[in-house]
Design a protein around this motif. Structure first.
Motif, PDB file in Angstrom:
ATOM      1  N   MET A  65      16.473  41.900  28.478  1.00 40.10           N
ATOM      2  CA  MET A  65      16.553  43.311  28.100  1.00 40.10           C
ATOM      3  C   MET A  65      16.062  43.494  26.677  1.00 40.10           C
ATOM      4  O   MET A  65      16.022  42.558  25.881  1.00 40.10           O
ATOM      5  CB  MET A  65      17.981  43.838  28.216  1.00 40.10           C
ATOM      6  CG  MET A  65      18.951  43.265  27.213  1.00 40.10           C
ATOM      7  SD  MET A  65      20.579  44.061  27.378  1.00 40.10           S
ATOM      8  CE  MET A  65      21.509  43.119  26.174  1.00 40.10           C
ATOM      9  N   ALA A  66      15.695  44.724  26.384  1.00 40.61           N
ATOM     10  CA  ALA A  66      15.370  45.151  25.028  1.00 40.61           C
ATOM     11  C   ALA A  66      15.630  46.640  24.964  1.00 40.61           C
ATOM     12  O   ALA A  66      15.479  47.348  25.962  1.00 40.61           O
ATOM     13  CB  ALA A  66      13.901  44.863  24.698  1.00 40.61           C
ATOM     14  N   ASN A  67      16.039  47.110  23.809  1.00 42.08           N
ATOM     15  CA  ASN A  67      16.110  48.555  23.636  1.00 42.08           C
ATOM     16  C   ASN A  67      15.592  48.901  22.262  1.00 42.08           C
ATOM     17  O   ASN A  67      15.442  48.041  21.400  1.00 42.08           O
ATOM     18  CB  ASN A  67      17.522  49.100  23.920  1.00 42.08           C
ATOM     19  CG  ASN A  67      18.495  48.923  22.792  1.00 42.08           C
ATOM     20  OD1 ASN A  67      18.404  49.579  21.768  1.00 42.08           O
ATOM     21  ND2 ASN A  67      19.455  48.025  22.977  1.00 42.08           N
ATOM     22  N   ALA A  68      15.260  50.155  22.096  1.00 39.38           N
ATOM     23  CA  ALA A  68      14.688  50.592  20.829  1.00 39.38           C
ATOM     24  C   ALA A  68      15.073  52.039  20.558  1.00 39.38           C
ATOM     25  O   ALA A  68      15.005  52.887  21.446  1.00 39.38           O
ATOM     26  CB  ALA A  68      13.162  50.466  20.856  1.00 39.38           C
ATOM     27  N   LEU A  85       9.649  53.063  16.342  1.00 40.82           N
ATOM     28  CA  LEU A  85      10.722  52.430  17.104  1.00 40.82           C
ATOM     29  C   LEU A  85      11.432  51.399  16.248  1.00 40.82           C
ATOM     30  O   LEU A  85      10.790  50.660  15.504  1.00 40.82           O
ATOM     31  CB  LEU A  85      10.175  51.684  18.331  1.00 40.82           C
ATOM     32  CG  LEU A  85       9.708  52.488  19.509  1.00 40.82           C
ATOM     33  CD1 LEU A  85       9.248  51.555  20.632  1.00 40.82           C
ATOM     34  CD2 LEU A  85      10.798  53.409  20.022  1.00 40.82           C
ATOM     35  N   TYR A  86      12.742  51.345  16.391  1.00 42.24           N
ATOM     36  CA  TYR A  86      13.534  50.257  15.837  1.00 42.24           C
ATOM     37  C   TYR A  86      14.044  49.458  17.028  1.00 42.24           C
ATOM     38  O   TYR A  86      14.932  49.891  17.756  1.00 42.24           O
ATOM     39  CB  TYR A  86      14.687  50.770  14.984  1.00 42.24           C
ATOM     40  CG  TYR A  86      15.477  49.629  14.387  1.00 42.24           C
ATOM     41  CD1 TYR A  86      15.085  49.073  13.175  1.00 42.24           C
ATOM     42  CD2 TYR A  86      16.563  49.081  15.047  1.00 42.24           C
ATOM     43  CE1 TYR A  86      15.766  47.995  12.633  1.00 42.24           C
ATOM     44  CE2 TYR A  86      17.252  48.007  14.507  1.00 42.24           C
ATOM     45  CZ  TYR A  86      16.853  47.474  13.303  1.00 42.24           C
ATOM     46  OH  TYR A  86      17.531  46.397  12.785  1.00 42.24           O
ATOM     47  N   SER A  87      13.433  48.315  17.269  1.00 39.92           N
ATOM     48  CA  SER A  87      13.773  47.484  18.417  1.00 39.92           C
ATOM     49  C   SER A  87      15.014  46.647  18.113  1.00 39.92           C
ATOM     50  O   SER A  87      15.160  46.124  17.012  1.00 39.92           O
ATOM     51  CB  SER A  87      12.599  46.573  18.762  1.00 39.92           C
ATOM     52  OG  SER A  87      12.937  45.719  19.818  1.00 39.92           O
ATOM     53  N   ALA A  88      15.895  46.530  19.117  1.00 44.71           N
ATOM     54  CA  ALA A  88      17.140  45.779  18.931  1.00 44.71           C
ATOM     55  C   ALA A  88      17.632  45.250  20.272  1.00 44.71           C
ATOM     56  O   ALA A  88      17.132  45.628  21.333  1.00 44.71           O
ATOM     57  CB  ALA A  88      18.206  46.682  18.304  1.00 44.71           C
TER      58      ALA A  88
END
Length: 155
Positions: A65-68, A85-88
């Protein structure tokens, strides 16, 4: 290891894949209904300004998974409004690591950001992940500062 064929899917209203992977990431083996409710409420509140992706194997097993967070700058006269985007929360199940899944997740986030006309993607990588992010074109940035406010420690 060989790359694993996965399907990258954008998370809509049901964060089930995020929930399963979050349990795994935190090594939580006992179901926690309060946590599940908080995560579902968080996603309902966040999904309108956050992107989330889940990588699944051909049998539908969520393995990454990845979210931003979509960050929109305050408008300025005569300038288009900038977004990035700040990906986290980039995570891959341990048995599926080093098989191209993070690269596939990040390539999708980067491609979607480009299509949306965003200016950049930023993230706070672990030391172990820095070479992989460099291979995708990320560079070190020293233009940020932070202040920790003494909030309770997390796991």
């Amino acid at each position: 290891m060989d790359n694993l064929p996965v399907t990258i899917t954008a998370v809509d209203s049901d964060p089930g894949g995020l929930l399963a992977l979050r349990y795994e990431w935190l090594r939580c083996t006992t179901r926690d209904e309060e946590f599940e409710s908080r995560l579902r409420d968080w996603w309902a509140a966040e999904r309108h300004h956050r992107w989330a992706l889940v990588a699944e194997t051909s049998d539908g097993e969520p393995v990454g998974m990845a979210n931003a967070l979509v960050y929109t700058r305050m408008p300025s006269p005569g300038q288009p409004t900038a977004r990035w985007l700040y990906s986290a929360n980039v995570y891959v199940s341990p048995v599926f690591r080093r098989r191209g899944i993070v690269t596939a997740l990040m390539a999708r986030l980067i491609g979607d950001a480009r299509e949306e006309g965003m200016e950049r993607v930023v993230l706070a990588p672990s030391e172990m992940s820095k070479p992989m992010y460099r291979s995708l074109g990320f560079r070190e940035a020293d233009d940020l500062m932070r202040l920790d406010l003494g909030v309770p420690q997390r796991l």
